[in-house]
Write a protein that holds these residues in place. Structure first.
Motif, short mmCIF file in Angstrom:
data_model
loop_
_atom_site.label_atom_id
_atom_site.label_comp_id
_atom_site.label_asym_id
_atom_site.label_seq_id
_atom_site.Cartn_x
_atom_site.Cartn_y
_atom_site.Cartn_z
N GLU A 1 -30.34 -11.44 -15.93
CA GLU A 1 -29.42 -11.55 -14.82
C GLU A 1 -29.26 -10.21 -14.10
N PHE A 2 -28.87 -10.41 -12.82
CA PHE A 2 -28.63 -9.12 -12.02
C PHE A 2 -27.33 -8.94 -12.06
N GLN A 3 -26.80 -7.78 -12.03
CA GLN A 3 -25.39 -7.47 -11.93
C GLN A 3 -25.24 -6.53 -10.83
N ALA A 4 -24.17 -6.52 -9.88
CA ALA A 4 -23.85 -5.62 -8.80
C ALA A 4 -22.29 -5.36 -8.92
N ALA A 5 -22.11 -4.13 -8.77
CA ALA A 5 -20.61 -3.69 -8.91
C ALA A 5 -20.31 -2.76 -7.59
N TYR A 6 -18.89 -2.55 -7.31
CA TYR A 6 -18.75 -1.61 -5.97
C TYR A 6 -17.36 -1.45 -6.16
N GLU A 7 -17.00 0.01 -6.11
CA GLU A 7 -15.61 0.20 -6.11
C GLU A 7 -14.97 0.58 -4.65
N ILE A 8 -14.21 -0.20 -4.30
CA ILE A 8 -13.66 0.19 -2.84
C ILE A 8 -12.63 1.41 -3.06
N ASP A 9 -13.09 2.43 -2.25
CA ASP A 9 -12.62 3.61 -2.23
C ASP A 9 -11.09 3.76 -1.24
N VAL A 10 -10.17 2.97 -1.80
CA VAL A 10 -9.21 2.80 -0.71
C VAL A 10 -8.29 3.95 -0.62
N TRP A 11 -8.39 4.90 -1.54
CA TRP A 11 -7.39 6.01 -1.35
C TRP A 11 -7.97 7.47 -1.26
N GLY A 12 -9.48 6.94 -0.90
CA GLY A 12 -10.31 8.03 -0.71
C GLY A 12 -10.45 9.16 -2.13
N LEU B 1 -8.35 -5.32 -10.46
CA LEU B 1 -7.51 -4.33 -10.05
C LEU B 1 -6.85 -3.72 -10.98
N VAL B 2 -6.93 -2.19 -11.17
CA VAL B 2 -6.34 -1.91 -12.43
C VAL B 2 -5.72 -0.35 -12.04
N ALA B 3 -4.46 -0.53 -12.65
CA ALA B 3 -3.52 0.31 -12.44
C ALA B 3 -3.02 1.09 -13.43
N PRO B 4 -2.67 2.02 -13.78
CA PRO B 4 -2.10 2.79 -14.89
C PRO B 4 -0.68 2.59 -14.87
N LEU B 5 -0.17 1.99 -16.07
CA LEU B 5 1.45 1.95 -15.98
C LEU B 5 1.84 3.22 -16.78
N PHE B 6 1.37 3.72 -17.74
CA PHE B 6 1.95 4.83 -18.77
C PHE B 6 0.78 5.69 -19.33
N ASP B 7 0.60 6.80 -19.03
CA ASP B 7 -0.31 7.80 -19.82
C ASP B 7 0.33 8.70 -20.29
N ALA C 1 0.86 -1.28 -0.11
CA ALA C 1 0.04 -0.11 0.06
C ALA C 1 0.87 1.24 0.03
N VAL C 2 1.87 1.12 0.89
CA VAL C 2 2.91 2.52 1.03
C VAL C 2 3.34 2.76 -0.43
N ALA C 3 3.97 1.52 -1.04
CA ALA C 3 4.62 1.52 -2.48
C ALA C 3 3.61 2.09 -3.34
N LEU C 4 2.26 1.64 -3.38
CA LEU C 4 1.39 2.16 -4.30
C LEU C 4 0.79 3.45 -4.11
N ASP D 1 -4.83 11.38 -7.28
CA ASP D 1 -4.96 9.67 -6.86
C ASP D 1 -5.40 8.95 -8.13
N GLN D 2 -5.39 9.67 -9.25
CA GLN D 2 -5.92 8.88 -10.63
C GLN D 2 -4.72 8.10 -10.93
N LEU D 3 -3.42 8.24 -10.74
CA LEU D 3 -2.40 7.09 -10.62
C LEU D 3 -2.66 6.11 -10.01
N LEU D 4 -3.16 6.17 -9.05
CA LEU D 4 -3.14 4.79 -7.95
C LEU D 4 -4.19 3.76 -8.53
N PRO D 5 -3.71 2.59 -8.14
CA PRO D 5 -4.85 1.51 -8.53
C PRO D 5 -6.39 1.46 -8.34
N THR D 6 -7.28 1.23 -8.97
CA THR D 6 -8.53 1.36 -8.25
C THR D 6 -8.92 -0.32 -8.11
N PHE D 7 -9.88 -0.51 -7.08
CA PHE D 7 -10.19 -1.93 -6.71
C PHE D 7 -11.86 -2.05 -7.03
#
Length: 472
Positions: A127-138, A337-343, A10-13, A301-307
């Motif tokens: 089909e029912f679909q549910a999605a939730y993004e964990i706001d790890v970094w706020g 887990l999505v994390a940008p590598l180069f933008d 987490a610290v590294a990310l 925080d857009q460079l941080l990964p999203t869960f």
């Protein structure tokens, strides 16, 4: 060991977040006391929420009250608040899970890979679909806070518009009463000029005076008569302007007390720091800083990964009847887990832009505070200087009145030409006009001071929001 590894990850990310430049150092200095002295006799009262009632004029109170209820700019400001309130709900909704339903009946003709013959197949699925993004970094919380701060800024903006409308209506009404008083003076002066003209004409007809004095009296009468339609036009335009401010069609304005009966409300006092808590434009600038800071944190925080967690469940069958009675049940669970590598530096550029906007908000806040202090200082000094002018004008008018009395007696007894009395009449009329204008300006200066000190704004400053994460 596993927990330690996760913390290190987490610290590294967290170190992957975009870099944020430090904000500029504040150059704002709040004075300990007012540079301009409080006007003599000022009680130093608190700013009344409905300060316009201090003039004691029911017509003025009704006009301001109607304007605060019907003014078009205020109605637009109310709708802007509703707009930004909806934006806050939209931003907060991103922190909540989403649930959707999908049904897709399909009928297709295809070739069988075993026989090579065509066949028709049906597929019914629900089909029912549910999605939730964990706001790890706020990040989502910061975006919501940015929207909430913008809403609080719009609420402060509404208060600023309301204060401006009330002050403009009060000033316009006081100017209208000043014009009414000038019109009454011009009409009374015209009657005096008419008597003087008739006297000069009779004296010319009997040979007591020359035709020149008669023509001079006629010219003074024409000059006085010329002032009346000019003042009537100004009154007409002022009434229309006030009607528009009050949210009405152009029309006449009800009058209350005369200019001589109106008295300015007590001068408000307080320490300079009180100004920071009263003025709605300062509160609006504060919320602009909070919104810019929260938006900066979200952008960083857009460079941080999203869960993101996804769950889906449904039923499927090749026959519609089986879908309702004996379907095949399907489900799936997934995590992403999505994390940008180069933008290409896009997020860092957006972060730099957000940091510059935060710095602009900080500098704009300082400018707003300085402007508030300057307006209050000018208001305090204006009342003091206008009161001094009133004293000098009283002395000037007394001298002009005595000069006219002497000049009239000299002319009546044949010791002086009529030109001396005409000059004395002009001087007294000018002193009377200046007296009325000074009184109207003194009343308007009281309005300006209440506007500068945040009078009429009753909403308390919004409490500080939860502290934002440190911008590294």
């Amino acid at each position: 060991m596993r927990r330690a590894v996760l913390m290190l990850a987490a610290v590294a990310l967290g170190g992957c977040a975009a870099k944020v430049a430090e904000p500029p150092a504040s150059r704002l200095q709040v004075p300990a006391q007012w540079r301009a002295p409080l006007p003599e006799g000022a009680p130093g009262l608190a700013v009344d929420a409905q300060w316009w009632q201090g003039f004691g004029d029911p017509a003025l109170t009704a006009l301001v009250t109607g304007a605060l209820a019907n003014n078009g700019d205020l109605r637009v400001a109310r709708e802007r608040i509703e707009d930004y309130r909806a934006r806050v709900r939209a931003a907060a909704a991103a922190q909540q899970p989403t649930l959707s339903f999908d049904t897709s009946p399909t009928r297709a003709r295809a070739l069988s890979p075993a026989t090579g013959r065509p066949y028709v197949a049906n597929a019914f699925q629900a089909e029912f679909q549910a999605a939730y993004e964990i706001d790890v970094w706020g990040r989502l919380a910061n975006a919501t806070e940015a929207a909430a701060a913008t809403l609080r800024g719009e609420q402060a903006n509404f208060d600023a518009v309301a204060l401006s409308i009330a002050a403009n209506v009060a000033t316009g009404y006081l100017n209208l009463r000043g014009l009414d008083a000038q019109l009454e003076l011009a009409q009374a002066t015209l009657q005096l000029r008419e008597r003087s003209r008739d006297l000069a004409r009779r004296q010319f007809e009997v040979g007591y005076s020359s035709r020149l004095e008669w023509l001079q009296a006629q010219a003074e009468y024409d000059t006085a008569a010329e002032q009346i339609p000019q003042l009537q036009r100004q009154i007409f335009e002022q009434e229309n302007a006030l009607s528009l401010l009050a949210g009405n069609s152009p029309g006449s304005i009800a009058r209350g007390r005369t200019l001589a009966e109106l008295a300015p409300p007590p001068v408000p006092g307080g320490l300079p720091s009180d100004l920071l808590r009263r003025r709605p434009d300062i509160a609006r600038a504060e919320q602009a800083i909070a919104a810019a800071s929260a938006q900066l944190a979200a952008t960083r925080d857009q460079l941080l990964p999203t869960f993101r967690l996804t769950a889906a469940g449904g039923i499927q069958s090749t026959e519609l009847s089986d879908l309702l009675h004996g379907p095949t049940r399907l489900w799936r669970l997934s995590g992403a887990l999505v994390a940008p590598l180069f933008d290409g530096g896009r997020v860092q550029a957006a972060t730099d832009s957000a940091a510059a906007q935060r710095n602009q908000a900080l500098i704009a806040y300082e400018n707003t505070v300085r402007q508030a202090f300057a307006e209050t200082e000018n208001g305090l000094d204006a009342i003091t200087r206008l009161r001094e002018q009133v004293v000098q004008n009283d002395a000037r008018r007394a001298t002009a009145a005595e000069t006219l009395r002497i000049a009239h007696n000299r002319y009546a007894n044949g010791y002086a030409a009529y030109l001396e009395e005409l000059d004395a009449q002009r001087n007294l009329y000018a002193a009377d006009v200046a007296r009325l204008q000074l009184r109207a300006r003194l009343l308007a200066a009281s309005v300006d001071l209440y506007r500068a000190m945040g009078g009429g704004w009753t909403a308390p400053p919004s409490p500080p929001s939860a502290p934002l994460p440190p911008l590294r």
